[in-house]
Scaffold this motif. Structure first.
Motif, mmCIF file in Angstrom:
data_model
loop_
_atom_site.group_PDB
_atom_site.id
_atom_site.type_symbol
_atom_site.label_atom_id
_atom_site.label_comp_id
_atom_site.label_asym_id
_atom_site.label_seq_id
_atom_site.Cartn_x
_atom_site.Cartn_y
_atom_site.Cartn_z
ATOM 1 N N ALA A 1 -2.537 -4.972 -10.251
ATOM 2 C CA ALA A 1 -3.512 -3.917 -9.971
ATOM 3 C C ALA A 1 -4.659 -3.957 -10.959
ATOM 4 C CB ALA A 1 -2.829 -2.554 -10.013
ATOM 5 N N ALA A 2 -4.377 -4.320 -12.226
ATOM 6 C CA ALA A 2 -5.427 -4.422 -13.241
ATOM 7 C C ALA A 2 -6.307 -5.641 -12.997
ATOM 8 C CB ALA A 2 -4.792 -4.495 -14.631
ATOM 9 N N GLU A 3 -5.706 -6.715 -12.496
ATOM 10 C CA GLU A 3 -6.470 -7.939 -12.215
ATOM 11 C C GLU A 3 -7.444 -7.736 -11.042
ATOM 12 O OE1 GLU A 3 -2.995 -11.159 -13.556
ATOM 13 O OE2 GLU A 3 -3.438 -10.789 -11.436
ATOM 14 N N ASN B 1 -10.268 -3.297 -7.470
ATOM 15 C CA ASN B 1 -10.737 -2.676 -6.231
ATOM 16 C C ASN B 1 -9.760 -2.838 -5.068
ATOM 17 O OD1 ASN B 1 -13.255 -1.814 -7.352
ATOM 18 N ND2 ASN B 1 -14.005 -3.925 -7.190
ATOM 19 N N ALA B 2 -8.653 -3.514 -5.317
ATOM 20 C CA ALA B 2 -7.702 -3.796 -4.241
ATOM 21 C C ALA B 2 -6.879 -2.555 -3.892
ATOM 22 C CB ALA B 2 -6.772 -4.933 -4.631
ATOM 23 N N GLU B 3 -6.654 -2.358 -2.582
ATOM 24 C CA GLU B 3 -5.717 -1.330 -2.127
ATOM 25 C C GLU B 3 -4.297 -1.835 -2.405
ATOM 26 O OE1 GLU B 3 -6.711 1.694 -0.192
ATOM 27 O OE2 GLU B 3 -8.535 1.101 -1.239
ATOM 28 N N LEU B 4 -3.347 -0.908 -2.547
ATOM 29 C CA LEU B 4 -1.954 -1.268 -2.815
ATOM 30 C C LEU B 4 -1.079 -0.743 -1.683
ATOM 31 C CD1 LEU B 4 -1.823 -0.252 -6.593
ATOM 32 C CD2 LEU B 4 -2.302 -2.511 -5.652
ATOM 33 N N PHE B 5 -0.460 -1.656 -0.927
ATOM 34 C CA PHE B 5 0.497 -1.294 0.107
ATOM 35 C C PHE B 5 1.890 -1.506 -0.496
ATOM 36 C CE2 PHE B 5 -2.101 -2.274 4.248
ATOM 37 C CZ PHE B 5 -3.074 -1.371 3.834
ATOM 38 N N GLU C 1 -5.895 7.075 -5.038
ATOM 39 C CA GLU C 1 -6.302 6.762 -3.662
ATOM 40 C C GLU C 1 -6.046 5.300 -3.299
ATOM 41 O OE1 GLU C 1 -10.034 6.847 -6.323
ATOM 42 O OE2 GLU C 1 -8.221 8.063 -6.000
ATOM 43 N N ARG C 2 -5.763 4.449 -4.285
ATOM 44 C CA ARG C 2 -5.450 3.047 -3.995
ATOM 45 C C ARG C 2 -4.000 2.853 -3.578
ATOM 46 N NH1 ARG C 2 -6.748 -0.291 -9.226
ATOM 47 N NH2 ARG C 2 -6.096 -2.006 -7.879
ATOM 48 N N VAL C 3 -3.138 3.811 -3.914
ATOM 49 C CA VAL C 3 -1.690 3.655 -3.732
ATOM 50 C C VAL C 3 -1.256 4.209 -2.377
ATOM 51 C CG1 VAL C 3 0.583 4.255 -4.642
ATOM 52 C CG2 VAL C 3 -1.309 3.790 -6.219
ATOM 53 N N HIS C 4 -0.636 3.350 -1.561
ATOM 54 C CA HIS C 4 -0.175 3.747 -0.231
ATOM 55 C C HIS C 4 1.303 3.366 -0.094
ATOM 56 C CE1 HIS C 4 -4.442 4.217 0.797
ATOM 57 N NE2 HIS C 4 -4.619 3.043 0.220
ATOM 58 N N SER D 1 -12.325 -6.891 2.116
ATOM 59 C CA SER D 1 -11.709 -6.360 0.903
ATOM 60 C C SER D 1 -10.349 -7.019 0.684
ATOM 61 C CB SER D 1 -11.564 -4.842 0.998
ATOM 62 O OG SER D 1 -10.738 -4.495 2.101
ATOM 63 N N LYS D 2 -9.673 -6.638 -0.404
ATOM 64 C CA LYS D 2 -8.375 -7.222 -0.748
ATOM 65 C C LYS D 2 -7.316 -6.131 -0.763
ATOM 66 C CE LYS D 2 -8.019 -10.460 -3.862
ATOM 67 N NZ LYS D 2 -7.962 -11.196 -5.156
ATOM 68 N N VAL D 3 -6.113 -6.499 -0.309
ATOM 69 C CA VAL D 3 -4.966 -5.598 -0.343
ATOM 70 C C VAL D 3 -3.805 -6.333 -1.009
ATOM 71 C CG1 VAL D 3 -3.270 -4.320 1.012
ATOM 72 C CG2 VAL D 3 -5.660 -4.345 1.734
ATOM 73 N N LEU D 4 -3.199 -5.705 -2.005
ATOM 74 C CA LEU D 4 -2.001 -6.226 -2.644
ATOM 75 C C LEU D 4 -0.786 -5.602 -1.968
ATOM 76 C CD1 LEU D 4 -3.101 -6.015 -6.394
ATOM 77 C CD2 LEU D 4 -3.165 -8.005 -4.874
ATOM 78 N N VAL D 5 0.159 -6.439 -1.553
ATOM 79 C CA VAL D 5 1.278 -5.980 -0.733
ATOM 80 C C VAL D 5 2.591 -6.147 -1.493
ATOM 81 C CG1 VAL D 5 2.471 -6.238 1.465
ATOM 82 C CG2 VAL D 5 0.003 -6.667 1.329
ATOM 83 N N ALA D 6 3.329 -5.039 -1.610
ATOM 84 C CA ALA D 6 4.634 -5.058 -2.277
ATOM 85 C C ALA D 6 5.729 -4.899 -1.223
ATOM 86 C CB ALA D 6 4.724 -3.956 -3.322
ATOM 87 N N THR D 7 6.171 -6.017 -0.683
ATOM 88 C CA THR D 7 7.319 -6.088 0.215
ATOM 89 C C THR D 7 7.655 -7.571 0.384
ATOM 90 O OG1 THR D 7 8.283 -5.269 2.283
ATOM 91 C CG2 THR D 7 6.061 -6.178 2.429
#
Length: 357
Positions: free
Chosen positions: A220-222, A225-229, A252-255, A276-282
């Motif tokens: 998230a720090a790197e 501007n990325a959203e977090l799923f 607002e970035r954390v979903h 844009s970019k989205v970081l996905v945790a799954t």
């Protein structure tokens, strides 16, 4: 009179020019290239068996692409129950195929490799749940749909990750609840409902548990501007809420999203923030569906090693073998299935069950 599991149907073997397959060093069925001839043969064999092919979002991309339907396990099982197929080919893990059998007892259910288990479903057995219930008489048992048929049969009401909060909220506030088996989803439910009387079983999916908070904070720090799923099963879920509360990550970035909700959110991101970019945790298999849903968005995994080896047992060769040989069939004891189906139907009655794991 005691009932017994239905005997396997023993589907006849079908002829196929692509019948040969081998087992690789990891024990998976191999030796088949998923090219156009493979795809055509899979479709032909499925027609001959009047079979519908279902693929979970965590499957290999080529398995997802050949399937008639792709999605979460409960949503797929409900779709299969509504089709006129005689045979359900469930490309996923074993408890998912069991759920399909529970909801479609008259259909033949096959899984391309019966060794495809699940560490989360294995986190609790029916005997362990019975013992836990005996220690808390009168408690309501809420079980995540990612459980075996035997556990569902000992359950009052099932839930998915998208409706777990609603399911718990539907239970009187003074009623003690035994939530199993996922400790991270259970913590999410406790946090959202504010209920102290929700006891949580200490189970986990080993893949999701290994997506940790330190990793999430670094990524998230790197990409500021990325959203977090983030899937509620992840080990980083509580860390994400904490970091958002501390202001380390913009809230607002954390979903917090189920797999089905991730697809809906992906389309919204593409509409509002293209390129844009989205970081996905799954589990990383989900990236394939996300990229198809929103091709203009850059989806990247929080942990690129978060791959389920059980899911990946369903290879192109395994699927072809399943269709040719009519193996491996999944059966559920009729009494167990009836009790398990009741716990699933109670969940469906509450609403919003299709968002899935």
């Amino acid at each position: 009179m005691a009932s017994h599991p239905a005997a396997p149907v023993s589907l006849p073997r079908l002829d196929s020019p692509l019948a040969a397959s081998v087992v690789d060093s990891d024990g998976r069925y191999d030796g088949i290239v998923p090219d156009e001839s493979w795809a055509a043969e899979v479709k032909r064999l499925a027609r001959e068996r009047n079979a519908v092919i279902l693929a979970h979002n965590y499957q290999l991309p080529e398995i997802q692409d050949i399937a008639d339907y792709t999605g979460d396990s409960l949503g797929l099982s409900r779709i299969a129950a509504e089709t006129d197929a005689d045979v359900i080919i469930f490309c996923g893990v074993h408890f998912m195929a069991e759920t399909a059998k529970i909801l479609s007892p008259e259909k033949t259910v096959l899984i391309p490799d019966e060794r495809a288990g699940c560490s989360l479903a294995d986190s609790i057995t029916a005997e362990e749940l019975k013992e836990w219930k005996s220690e808390h008489p009168g408690a309501v048992v809420v079980s995540y749909v990612n459980t075996t048929a035997d556990v569902k049969a000992e359950t009052d009401i099932c839930c998915t990750s998208s409706n777990a909060v609603d399911v718990v909220a539907s239970i009187p506030e003074d009623q003690e609840i035994l939530f199993n088996p996922d400790q991270f989803l259970g913590a999410h439910v406790r946090r959202k409902t504010g209920r102290a009387n929700v006891r949580v079983w200490a189970g986990e999916c080993h893949v999701h548990a290994n997506i940790n908070g330190d990793e999430l904070a670094r990524r998230a720090a790197e990409d500021e501007n990325a959203e977090l799923f983030i899937h509620p099963e992840c080990g980083c879920a509580n860390s994400a809420i904490y970091l958002a509360g501390e202001g380390t990550i913009e809230p607002e970035r954390v979903h917090m999203l189920s797999t089905g909700e991730m697809l809906t959110a992906a389309r919204k991101v593409e509409e509002s923030k293209p390129s844009s970019k989205v970081l996905v945790a799954t589990e990383v298999g989900m990236l394939h569906q996300l990229r198809k849903a929103a091709p203009d968005v850059a989806f990247e995994p929080v942990n690129d090693r978060a791959s389920c080896s059980y899911m990946k047992l369903i290879t192109p060769a395994a699927l072809l073998r399943c269709l040719i040989e009519g193996s491996d069939e999944v059966t559920v004891d009729p009494d167990v299935a009836a009790r398990a189906r009741a716990s699933v139907e109670r969940m469906i009655a509450i609403g919003n069950p299709g968002g899935g794991e």
